[in-house]
Design a protein around this motif. Structure first.
Motif, short mmCIF file in Angstrom:
data_model
loop_
_atom_site.label_atom_id
_atom_site.label_comp_id
_atom_site.label_asym_id
_atom_site.label_seq_id
_atom_site.Cartn_x
_atom_site.Cartn_y
_atom_site.Cartn_z
N LEU A 12 0.80 -1.23 0.00
CA LEU A 12 0.00 0.00 0.00
C LEU A 12 0.83 1.28 0.00
O LEU A 12 0.28 2.38 0.07
CB LEU A 12 -0.93 0.01 1.23
CG LEU A 12 -1.99 -1.07 1.29
CD1 LEU A 12 -2.71 -1.03 2.64
CD2 LEU A 12 -2.99 -0.93 0.15
N ILE A 15 -0.30 4.25 -2.23
CA ILE A 15 -1.57 4.97 -2.06
C ILE A 15 -1.78 5.47 -0.63
O ILE A 15 -2.46 6.47 -0.42
CB ILE A 15 -2.77 4.10 -2.49
CG1 ILE A 15 -2.92 2.88 -1.59
CG2 ILE A 15 -2.68 3.71 -3.94
CD1 ILE A 15 -4.27 2.24 -1.70
N VAL A 16 -1.19 4.77 0.34
CA VAL A 16 -1.31 5.20 1.74
C VAL A 16 -0.03 5.94 2.12
O VAL A 16 1.06 5.38 2.06
CB VAL A 16 -1.53 4.01 2.68
CG1 VAL A 16 -1.48 4.46 4.14
CG2 VAL A 16 -2.86 3.32 2.38
N LEU A 85 -4.40 9.16 3.04
CA LEU A 85 -4.30 8.61 1.70
C LEU A 85 -3.80 9.67 0.72
O LEU A 85 -4.21 10.84 0.79
CB LEU A 85 -5.66 8.12 1.21
CG LEU A 85 -6.36 7.03 2.02
CD1 LEU A 85 -7.79 6.87 1.53
CD2 LEU A 85 -5.62 5.70 1.88
N ASN A 86 -2.93 9.27 -0.18
CA ASN A 86 -2.61 10.16 -1.29
C ASN A 86 -3.89 10.41 -2.08
O ASN A 86 -4.72 9.51 -2.25
CB ASN A 86 -1.55 9.52 -2.19
CG ASN A 86 -0.19 9.49 -1.53
OD1 ASN A 86 0.27 10.48 -0.98
ND2 ASN A 86 0.46 8.33 -1.54
N ALA A 89 -5.56 8.11 -4.57
CA ALA A 89 -6.18 6.85 -4.11
C ALA A 89 -7.69 6.88 -4.32
O ALA A 89 -8.32 5.84 -4.47
CB ALA A 89 -5.86 6.61 -2.64
N LEU A 93 -9.22 3.72 -5.96
CA LEU A 93 -9.93 2.77 -5.11
C LEU A 93 -11.45 2.88 -5.23
O LEU A 93 -12.16 1.88 -5.24
CB LEU A 93 -9.54 2.98 -3.64
CG LEU A 93 -8.08 2.75 -3.27
CD1 LEU A 93 -7.88 3.06 -1.79
CD2 LEU A 93 -7.63 1.34 -3.58
N PHE A 140 -8.15 -2.08 1.75
CA PHE A 140 -7.54 -1.36 0.62
C PHE A 140 -6.89 -2.33 -0.37
O PHE A 140 -6.98 -2.13 -1.58
CB PHE A 140 -6.50 -0.35 1.12
CG PHE A 140 -7.07 0.78 1.92
CD1 PHE A 140 -8.28 1.37 1.56
CD2 PHE A 140 -6.40 1.27 3.03
CE1 PHE A 140 -8.81 2.43 2.30
CE2 PHE A 140 -6.91 2.32 3.77
CZ PHE A 140 -8.12 2.90 3.40
N LEU A 144 -7.62 -2.73 -4.33
CA LEU A 144 -6.56 -2.58 -5.32
C LEU A 144 -6.57 -3.67 -6.38
O LEU A 144 -6.10 -3.47 -7.50
CB LEU A 144 -5.19 -2.57 -4.63
CG LEU A 144 -4.63 -1.22 -4.18
CD1 LEU A 144 -3.26 -1.40 -3.57
CD2 LEU A 144 -4.57 -0.24 -5.35
N LYS A 147 -8.55 -2.39 -9.52
CA LYS A 147 -8.23 -0.99 -9.78
C LYS A 147 -9.26 -0.36 -10.70
O LYS A 147 -9.69 -0.97 -11.66
CB LYS A 147 -6.85 -0.87 -10.43
CG LYS A 147 -5.69 -1.05 -9.48
CD LYS A 147 -4.40 -0.81 -10.23
CE LYS A 147 -3.20 -1.06 -9.34
NZ LYS A 147 -1.94 -0.86 -10.08
N ASP A 150 -7.25 4.92 -13.09
CA ASP A 150 -5.83 5.11 -12.86
C ASP A 150 -5.24 6.02 -13.94
O ASP A 150 -5.66 5.98 -15.09
CB ASP A 150 -5.13 3.74 -12.88
CG ASP A 150 -3.72 3.80 -12.30
OD1 ASP A 150 -3.34 4.86 -11.78
OD2 ASP A 150 -3.01 2.78 -12.37
N THR A 155 -0.14 10.44 -11.57
CA THR A 155 0.31 9.88 -10.29
C THR A 155 1.80 10.13 -10.10
O THR A 155 2.24 10.53 -9.01
CB THR A 155 0.02 8.37 -10.24
OG1 THR A 155 -1.40 8.17 -10.28
CG2 THR A 155 0.56 7.76 -8.95
#
Length: 255
Positions: A12, A15-16, A85-86, A89, A93, A140, A144, A147, A150, A155
């Motif tokens: 993760l 994204i985390v 979270l970014n 995400a 997600l 999460f 994922l 997905k 994206d 990103t």
């Protein structure tokens, strides 16, 4: 106040940004105000009555990324557990443009419906922080595997701005990723919630807050983090926190 940051599992890490725990001084009155400052991340928070085993879960909050300070009246709490979270995400997600959560402060149920209820119940029944991290991580990781929306280019651009501490020229970024500035700005906002210029500025300010052990004066902080001078840093403190630097750090001492 005790505040700890816990890194996410390897699966993760993209994204985390981190998990976190905050416990307030139990000898003081329970905090009934939830303070928000400008934030490039989206935070999911679980507020508990205290930090004891099986403490009552008082409320959940999803705080979208924001460029404005705010505060909300909540049930009195002493203990918080959360995940940051970014922003990319959200589309990845939940198939939700990051911009849709800008400045929002909503319950987990409002964001996720029945899934939010089930997740809240599991967190409420967990005995400790490690169990809560495992619950969210497993959730999460499961998402994922399917997905959704994206955009690898944007990103990577967001990650690069983070890596550079908010000191990256936008025209150079769009050129680096072979996009026109118009295309870059449109796609960037969907995955960050902000225009590239504003996101850059927020990240630069966050770099000041995170580096507070590396500087002894605000002038030094300004120069270390790419500000022209202290006056520009003071302006961002007021814009992004609602306080002068002195009052901002004084507020944090109250807890």
């Amino acid at each position: 106040m005790h505040y700890n940051i816990i890194p996410p599992p390897n699966e993760l890490k993209d994204i985390v940004s981190y998990f976190w725990v905050c416990t307030l001084d139990l000898s003081k009155q329970a905090n009934q105000t939830y303070w928000v400052v400008a934030n490039s991340l989206t935070e999911i928070t679980f507020a508990f009555q205290d930090n004891k085993k099986h403490s009552e879960l008082l409320f959940t909050a999803v705080q979208g990324q924001t460029n404005e300070p705010n505060h909300f009246s909540v049930k009195g709490y002493y203990h918080l557990f959360g995940v940051s979270l970014n922003s990319f995400a959200l589309p990845l997600l939940f198939n939700l443009p990051a911009s849709e959560l800008n400045k929002e402060f909503i319950s987990l149920n409002t964001l996720l419906g029945k899934e939010g209820d089930m997740l809240t119940e599991k967190i409420a029944l967990a005995s400790n922080t490690r169990e809560r991290i495992n619950i969210l991580s497993n959730y999460f990781i499961k998402l994922l595997k399917n997905k959704r929306n994206d955009d690898k280019i944007i990103t990577e651009a967001i990650k690069l701005i983070k890596k550079c501490g908010g000191n990256k020229k936008i025209n150079e970024l769009s050129s680096q990723f072979c996009l026109s500035e118009k295309q870059f700005k449109r796609r960037f906002k969907e995955f960050s919630g902000f225009t590239p210029k504003l996101y850059n500025r927020i990240v630069r300010f966050e770099s000041v807050i995170k580096s507070n052990t590396n500087w002894s004066t605000l002038t030094e902080a300004a120069h270390l983090n790419g500000y022209f001078d202290q006056a520009h840093l003071n302006h961002d403190f007021k814009t992004f926190t609602g306080f002068s630097p002195k009052d901002f750090y004084k507020l944090s001492e109250q807890f």
